[in-house]
Write a protein that holds these residues in place. Structure first.
Motif, short mmCIF file in Angstrom:
data_model
loop_
_atom_site.label_atom_id
_atom_site.label_comp_id
_atom_site.label_asym_id
_atom_site.label_seq_id
_atom_site.Cartn_x
_atom_site.Cartn_y
_atom_site.Cartn_z
N GLY A 118 0.57 -1.56 0.01
CA GLY A 118 0.29 0.20 -0.18
C GLY A 118 0.88 1.48 0.32
O GLY A 118 1.88 1.46 0.49
N TYR A 153 -1.11 -0.82 -4.38
CA TYR A 153 -2.51 -0.08 -3.89
C TYR A 153 -2.58 1.29 -3.46
O TYR A 153 -1.53 1.45 -2.66
CB TYR A 153 -3.51 -1.31 -2.96
CG TYR A 153 -3.49 -2.33 -3.44
CD1 TYR A 153 -4.78 -2.33 -3.94
CD2 TYR A 153 -2.43 -2.73 -3.12
CE1 TYR A 153 -5.52 -3.91 -4.68
CE2 TYR A 153 -3.58 -4.76 -3.31
CZ TYR A 153 -4.46 -4.89 -4.39
OH TYR A 153 -4.68 -6.14 -4.26
N ALA A 163 -3.91 2.98 -0.13
CA ALA A 163 -3.78 1.84 0.84
C ALA A 163 -2.61 1.86 2.27
O ALA A 163 -1.52 2.72 1.64
CB ALA A 163 -3.67 0.34 0.24
N VAL A 178 -2.90 -5.60 3.14
CA VAL A 178 -3.01 -5.53 1.52
C VAL A 178 -3.24 -6.97 1.33
O VAL A 178 -2.92 -7.49 0.49
CB VAL A 178 -1.94 -5.01 0.85
CG1 VAL A 178 -2.13 -3.25 0.49
CG2 VAL A 178 -0.68 -5.22 0.98
N GLU A 218 -9.02 -1.91 5.75
CA GLU A 218 -8.09 -0.35 4.65
C GLU A 218 -9.50 0.76 4.30
O GLU A 218 -10.63 0.55 4.28
CB GLU A 218 -8.07 -1.11 4.00
CG GLU A 218 -6.33 -1.98 3.44
CD GLU A 218 -5.27 -0.81 3.97
OE1 GLU A 218 -5.66 0.71 3.12
OE2 GLU A 218 -4.43 -1.47 4.82
N TRP A 258 -9.84 1.32 0.40
CA TRP A 258 -9.80 0.53 -0.27
C TRP A 258 -10.99 -0.94 0.57
O TRP A 258 -11.42 -1.00 1.26
CB TRP A 258 -8.67 -0.87 -0.18
CG TRP A 258 -8.48 0.51 -1.15
CD1 TRP A 258 -6.97 1.28 -1.08
CD2 TRP A 258 -8.21 -0.19 -3.22
NE1 TRP A 258 -6.44 1.58 -2.60
CE2 TRP A 258 -6.52 0.70 -3.71
CE3 TRP A 258 -8.84 -1.25 -3.41
CZ2 TRP A 258 -6.93 0.25 -4.45
CZ3 TRP A 258 -8.55 -1.13 -5.04
CH2 TRP A 258 -7.45 -0.28 -5.36
N GLU A 270 -12.01 -4.61 1.48
CA GLU A 270 -10.90 -5.41 1.52
C GLU A 270 -10.93 -6.77 0.15
O GLU A 270 -10.67 -7.30 -0.28
CB GLU A 270 -11.03 -5.55 2.89
CG GLU A 270 -9.78 -6.92 3.00
CD GLU A 270 -8.45 -5.76 3.15
OE1 GLU A 270 -7.81 -6.51 3.01
OE2 GLU A 270 -8.49 -4.61 3.76
N ARG A 305 -12.36 -6.16 -2.68
CA ARG A 305 -11.67 -6.31 -3.95
C ARG A 305 -10.33 -6.66 -3.97
O ARG A 305 -9.57 -7.01 -5.05
CB ARG A 305 -12.41 -4.22 -4.16
CG ARG A 305 -11.33 -4.44 -5.52
CD ARG A 305 -12.48 -3.10 -6.37
NE ARG A 305 -11.35 -2.26 -7.45
CZ ARG A 305 -10.73 -3.26 -8.24
NH1 ARG A 305 -11.68 -4.26 -8.44
NH2 ARG A 305 -10.00 -2.24 -9.16
N ILE A 306 -10.00 -5.90 -1.98
CA ILE A 306 -7.95 -6.48 -2.77
C ILE A 306 -7.94 -8.13 -2.89
O ILE A 306 -7.19 -8.41 -3.16
CB ILE A 306 -7.63 -5.68 -1.16
CG1 ILE A 306 -7.58 -4.20 -1.48
CG2 ILE A 306 -6.28 -6.39 -1.28
CD1 ILE A 306 -7.12 -3.57 -0.53
N ASN A 307 -9.03 -9.09 -1.98
CA ASN A 307 -8.97 -9.82 -1.81
C ASN A 307 -8.88 -10.95 -3.32
O ASN A 307 -8.21 -11.33 -3.96
CB ASN A 307 -10.26 -10.70 -1.56
CG ASN A 307 -9.77 -10.06 -0.16
OD1 ASN A 307 -10.54 -11.04 1.20
ND2 ASN A 307 -8.41 -10.01 0.90
N ASN A 360 -6.16 -9.71 -5.36
CA ASN A 360 -4.99 -10.73 -5.07
C ASN A 360 -4.60 -11.75 -5.27
O ASN A 360 -3.89 -12.62 -6.42
CB ASN A 360 -4.28 -10.59 -3.39
CG ASN A 360 -3.83 -9.38 -3.32
OD1 ASN A 360 -3.86 -8.49 -3.05
ND2 ASN A 360 -4.14 -9.15 -1.45
N LEU A 400 -4.34 1.69 -9.04
CA LEU A 400 -3.44 0.33 -8.87
C LEU A 400 -1.88 1.04 -9.46
O LEU A 400 -2.16 1.60 -11.13
CB LEU A 400 -3.62 -0.86 -9.05
CG LEU A 400 -4.70 -1.44 -8.74
CD1 LEU A 400 -5.53 -2.89 -9.99
CD2 LEU A 400 -4.32 -2.13 -7.41
#
Length: 432
Positions: free
Chosen positions: A310, A339, A342, A346, A370, A373, A375, A377-379, A382, A425
């Motif tokens: 982040g 990110y 972030a 992350v 976060e 963000w 989370e 969507r981060i997942n 990733n 990103l």
């Protein structure tokens, strides 16, 4: 009369409409790791059903650095529970669902008592193994401080569905349940990783009585670490610690410290760099701002590495922290996914429902969440990029085009991302 009929219509509509967030398996509620509508292409689960089992490993006769006294360090056995996800055969009458037991709080903080909670996953406990045509690549996962082996289930289940055996470690004295002094984490992260790799190789050998016999290929291993897990993973892969890092420890009789053997200057360190580890994913690795690595140490990293950070990380740091590690690893084929805006979280699962209860310490929620963000969507992001990176290096899949994208996502849509979803990103890529 018309109002009554309208209310009845709304009630029936609510009953018949599926809940928002349902997954590709057709369940009517969101489970950790499920796809949002804007999830990128490779985030979707793979063709395998997923089983999960628990084991307890014991790393015998290790230095007990938390009890060093008068220059002498006793030895003890480190008990390491592990969770293992794997491709499985799910009987028609069974549901691919598991309930994980977790706790909130910190055992070393009286203001944050341990509070048990559960959450669902998409795997079947103790399911029959699907052995396939050949052994699956191995992925080892190392959590942060504090953390647990269940902190990244959105990723561990996802990878198992794509044909990996995934082993996540509970690092002794570093979990929510058994938090100990920080020196234990500083010393033992890389040692635990190597021990678990050796144990997986032993248990997967032909003739082993373990369910892992013949299931995984320990010679084809990826290592994923988050925060302190990233700190240890980079050391395992060749980034020897600095002399400054060793000063974080009490000197033993003779003037050495317990961490000396993991420094770049140690004559024994380079012999421990394990060629079985073919790729590393380092989420928000800690240590650079504290002098844990110098230029020589970072130059020792030669294993392909995917960094995730982040841009506002206030734990590991960004410009002088994670990005500085990335810039200094001049001998590694490396990526850095950033990110924008972030902070440190992350990598973990989304905040559990239990963390939303009023009256809890704020950090029970912010251990996962976060500020800028979603989370979930981060997942999904990733899942997409880790699938691409490990697929390239452990399965030799043609996924390079998913990673070799313009540095800024706003310039041009990245491959695999849905229209208008590719914002916030950055991706960097440097070769040796």
């Amino acid at each position: 009369m018309h109002c009554t009929r309208f209310l009845v219509y709304l009630f029936l509509l609510a009953c018949l409409t599926p809940t928002v967030g349902w997954s590709q398996t057709g369940a009517d509620s969101f489970v950790v790791g499920d796809l949002l509508p804007d999830a990128p292409e490779l985030a979707a689960r793979g063709p395998h059903s997923v089983g999960v089992r628990s084991l307890t490993l014991t790393h015998a006769d290790q230095l007990d650095v938390l009890h060093t006294k008068d220059g002498q360090t006793p030895r003890y056995n480190r008990v390491l529970p592990v969770e293992i996800w794997y491709p499985a055969r799910i009987p028609a009458r069974k549901t691919e669902r598991v309930v994980y037991d977790q706790v909130m709080g910190s055992s070393n903080d009286p203001k944050r008592p341990l509070i048990p909670f559960t959450f669902d996953g998409r795997a079947l406990r103790d399911a029959e193994v699907d052995r396939g045509d050949k052994a699956y690549p191995l992925v080892i996962v190392s959590h942060g401080y504090l953390g647990s082996r269940l902190l990244l289930t959105y990723l561990t289940e996802n990878l198992a569905s794509k044909g990996y055996v995934v082993v996540a470690i509970d690092h002794a004295e570093s979990t929510f349940r058994d938090a100990g002094g920080f020196p234990s984490t500083l010393l033992n992260r890389s040692l635990d990783d190597l021990f678990v790799l050796n144990e997986m190789a032993r248990l997967s050998a032909k003739g082993s009585k373990s369910f892992l016999s013949g299931l995984l290929d320990a010679n084809n291993t990826g290592l994923i670490g988050y925060s302190m897990g990233g700190y240890g993973a980079l050391n395992v892969a060749g980034a020897g610690y600095s002399a400054q890092a060793a000063k974080l420890f009490t000197q033993l009789s003779g003037g050495s410290t317990a961490l000396d053997s993991r420094t770049m200057a140690s004559p024994d360190y380079k012999a421990t760099i394990d060629p079985r580890i073919r790729a590393v994913v380092a989420f928000a690795p800690w240590g650079m701002e504290r002098g844990v690595w110098d230029a020589d140490g970072l130059a020792g990293l030669r294993t392909p590495t995917f960094f995730v950070a982040g841009s506002k990380d206030d734990v590991s740091g960004y410009e002088k922290g994670i990005k500085a590690i990335y810039d200094g690893a001049v001998n590694a084929d490396r990526y850095l996914l950033t990110y924008l805006n972030a902070r440190h979280n992350v990598a973990p699962n989304p905040p559990p429902a239990a963390s939303l209860k009023p009256g809890l310490h704020f950090d029970e929620y912010y251990r996962y969440a976060e500020p800028a963000w979603n989370e979930r969507r981060i997942n999904n992001i990733n899942q997409h990029f880790v699938t691409a990176f490990l697929g390239m290096h452990l399965k030799q899949l043609d996924y390079a085009s998913f990673l070799d994208v313009p540095q800024e996502a706003n310039e041009k849509p990245w491959k695999g991302f849905k229209p208008r979803s590719c914002v916030g990103l950055e991706m960097r890529h440097n070769k040796p």
